[in-house]
Design an enzyme around this catalytic site. Structure first.
Site, mmCIF file in Angstrom:
data_model
loop_
_atom_site.group_PDB
_atom_site.id
_atom_site.type_symbol
_atom_site.label_atom_id
_atom_site.label_comp_id
_atom_site.label_asym_id
_atom_site.label_seq_id
_atom_site.Cartn_x
_atom_site.Cartn_y
_atom_site.Cartn_z
ATOM 1 N N LYS A 1 0.820 -1.216 0.000
ATOM 2 C CA LYS A 1 0.000 0.000 0.000
ATOM 3 C C LYS A 1 0.852 1.263 0.000
ATOM 4 O O LYS A 1 0.594 2.199 -0.758
ATOM 5 C CB LYS A 1 -0.935 0.002 1.216
ATOM 6 C CG LYS A 1 -2.004 -1.069 1.208
ATOM 7 C CD LYS A 1 -2.946 -0.944 2.372
ATOM 8 C CE LYS A 1 -2.315 -1.304 3.694
ATOM 9 N NZ LYS A 1 -1.976 -2.742 3.805
ATOM 10 N N THR A 2 1.849 1.280 0.876
ATOM 11 C CA THR A 2 2.665 2.502 0.997
ATOM 12 C C THR A 2 3.438 2.771 -0.287
ATOM 13 O O THR A 2 3.487 3.916 -0.773
ATOM 14 C CB THR A 2 3.629 2.375 2.187
ATOM 15 O OG1 THR A 2 2.861 2.286 3.396
ATOM 16 C CG2 THR A 2 4.555 3.581 2.270
ATOM 17 N N GLU B 1 -3.731 5.622 1.503
ATOM 18 C CA GLU B 1 -3.760 4.200 1.805
ATOM 19 C C GLU B 1 -5.093 3.846 2.455
ATOM 20 O O GLU B 1 -5.696 4.659 3.148
ATOM 21 C CB GLU B 1 -2.628 3.824 2.754
ATOM 22 C CG GLU B 1 -1.240 4.018 2.190
ATOM 23 C CD GLU B 1 -0.161 3.565 3.157
ATOM 24 O OE1 GLU B 1 -0.379 2.561 3.867
ATOM 25 O OE2 GLU B 1 0.898 4.210 3.196
#
Length: 479
Positions: free
Chosen positions: A141-142, A185
């Site tokens: 996600k990051t 996110e």
């Protein structure tokens, strides 16, 4: 009192109707944050402050984050007390970690001040953006959010961004933009992403994790299906076709469904012929719906990041960003804080830090070192939470065996208490069974001395985990 599902946000009845607070950028209000020093809460506070809201907050201690917020004119209280909440407070925001016996929580309830948990606050804010991109998945996600940030910033699209790591391009983890674009996110833990209101959603992967909350993989998949269903009919779902039975997640949705894959050439977005430069960074041929669209180059390593970049490309291209701008944005990203972050060299030893704390993430990171010209890979691993360590004990051992040498230190408890039935020694024993050159060392100072004695010129040292293991490499380098 009215509380939403899971007793998160609190509203009050007025004239027989339930009143829940609604964030409106055209009507700035007075908002107090309990736990304002967290990386996500601070970003929300900064965003609302920039929109004219009067913000106050409390936290347990001073930090670089709270110091920054105070430079913006935000009043911060250290220690949590009822009197921290001003008389004219319109809304109180808190994290899921705040218990009902917190003195500020209790004060807000007693005074019937509307309350929003962090996830619901994010959902409220997203409604103010015409194009809100939410990046979900067990892993990546990051990095994917960071790639999108670089693409949109480099394309002068002036996005608002909230990301779970420090980015050089943001000088932090948040960016307050002035356009219709919001990028963030979307974490599945405690189903917080079901409070969000995206117009574009990305699902990178779905695996077992957070088993202190979810029952099993089917429970997790059900939550991701509900997340996909949050999209409006004119929204877009970007989904990894390599997910097992991915159709179950997106079948019958009214929104547009776009697939990507680093393995399946029938996907809408597909990578082929991956090559590596002298630093191990990837390049590949990009195909969009069967047509070759160029050869993007990345400045991050690992085939898992080829997949992450495909998701970012698909999201941006489907929203009209040119491929030229997309390629420039991809190339300008050199990695996020704690994501295979090369911290420096000590006596010829390359010191890297990585946030990996799930077996799949560990395997992806360690496999990516194969493109580096190092002698041996040493991994100092700090397991994250007792629940996760117990659930994936054998999988952790198998993933860590990809390193040449492993040092395991004690479990980072995070939100949990020690149950007494699992420890890092159990993980050490599993690796010994696999024939891994493994050491269990609990003390960080002893680990640093061990490294200085045993690592040699040309080796790579990776500190790995979601806890404070990063300090080992930082101390060695004199940070």
């Amino acid at each position: 009192i009215y509380q939403t599902e899971a007793c998160r946000s609190v509203g009050y009845r007025k004239d027989g109707m339930i009143i829940m607070y609604q964030i409106d950028f055209n009507k700035p209000a007075n908002i107090h944050f309990i736990g304002i020093g967290g990386i996500s809460m601070s970003g929300l506070a900064e965003l609302l402050c920039s929109k004219g809201f009067r913000i106050t907050g409390s936290d347990s201690h001073e930090s670089d984050i709270t110091d920054h917020l105070e430079t913006l004119g935000i009043k911060i209280y250290y220690g949590q007390r009822p009197e921290n909440i001003a008389e004219d407070t319109d809304l109180v925001v808190y994290t899921a970690a705040i218990s009902p016996d917190n003195p500020e929580y209790m004060e807000a309830v007693n005074r019937k001040i509307p309350m929003l948990v962090r996830a619901d606050m994010i959902g409220q804010i997203m409604k103010n953006y015409q194009n809100a991109i939410a990046v979900a998945g067990t892993h990546g996600k990051t990095t994917t959010t960071s790639l999108l940030t670089h693409i949109y910033v480099d394309a002068d699209l002036d996005p608002t961004v909230s990301v779970g790591a420090t980015l050089d391009i943001l000088h932090g983890n948040v960016r307050v933009g002035g356009s219709k674009y919001w990028i963030m996110e979307a974490c599945e833990y405690t189903n917080s992403f079901l409070s969000f209101n995206p117009t574009v959603s990305i699902i990178l992967n779905i695996e077992e994790d957070h088993l202190d909350f979810f029952k099993d993989i089917n429970d997790i998949r059900h939550s991701f299906r509900l997340f996909a269903e949050k999209l409006p009919a004119d929204g877009i779902l970007i989904i990894n076709k390599d997910i097992d039975n991915y159709e179950e997640i997106c079948q019958g949705l009214p929104c547009k469904v776009v697939t990507y894959s680093s393995k399946d050439s029938s996907a809408d977005y597909y990578s082929a012929d991956i090559t590596y430069n002298e630093r191990g960074c990837d390049s590949y041929d990009l195909y969009v719906r069967g047509e070759k669209k160029g050869h993007p180059s990345l400045n991050i390593i690992g085939e898992h990041n080829v997949s992450n970049s495909l998701a970012a490309i698909a999201a941006a291209y489907e929203q009209g960003v040119s491929l030229d701008n997309i390629k420039l944005g991809l190339k300008s990203f050199h990695g996020a804080d704690r994501r295979f972050q090369i911290k420096g060299e000590l006596a010829g030893i390359t010191i890297v830090d990585d946030y990996a704390h799930h077996p799949s993430e560990i395997a992806a990171t360690l496999k990516s070192t194969a493109t580096f010209p190092n002698k041996s890979v040493w991994c100092v691993f700090q397991p994250h939470t007792y629940t996760r360590t117990r659930a994936f004990l054998k999988e952790f051992a198998a993933s860590l065996s990809l390193a040449d040498h492993v040092i395991v230190t004690d479990i980072y408890a995070a939100r949990e208490k020690d149950p007494g039935d699992i420890s890092s020694k159990d993980l050490y024993n599993e690796m010994v069974k696999l024939g891994v050159d493994c050491y269990y060392i609990s003390d960080f100072e002893e680990i640093k001395n061990f490294i200085l004695t045993n690592c040699v010129n040309g080796d790579m040292l990776i500190t790995m985990g979601a806890g404070d293991v990063v300090t080992i490499g930082d101390d060695l380098l004199g940070y």
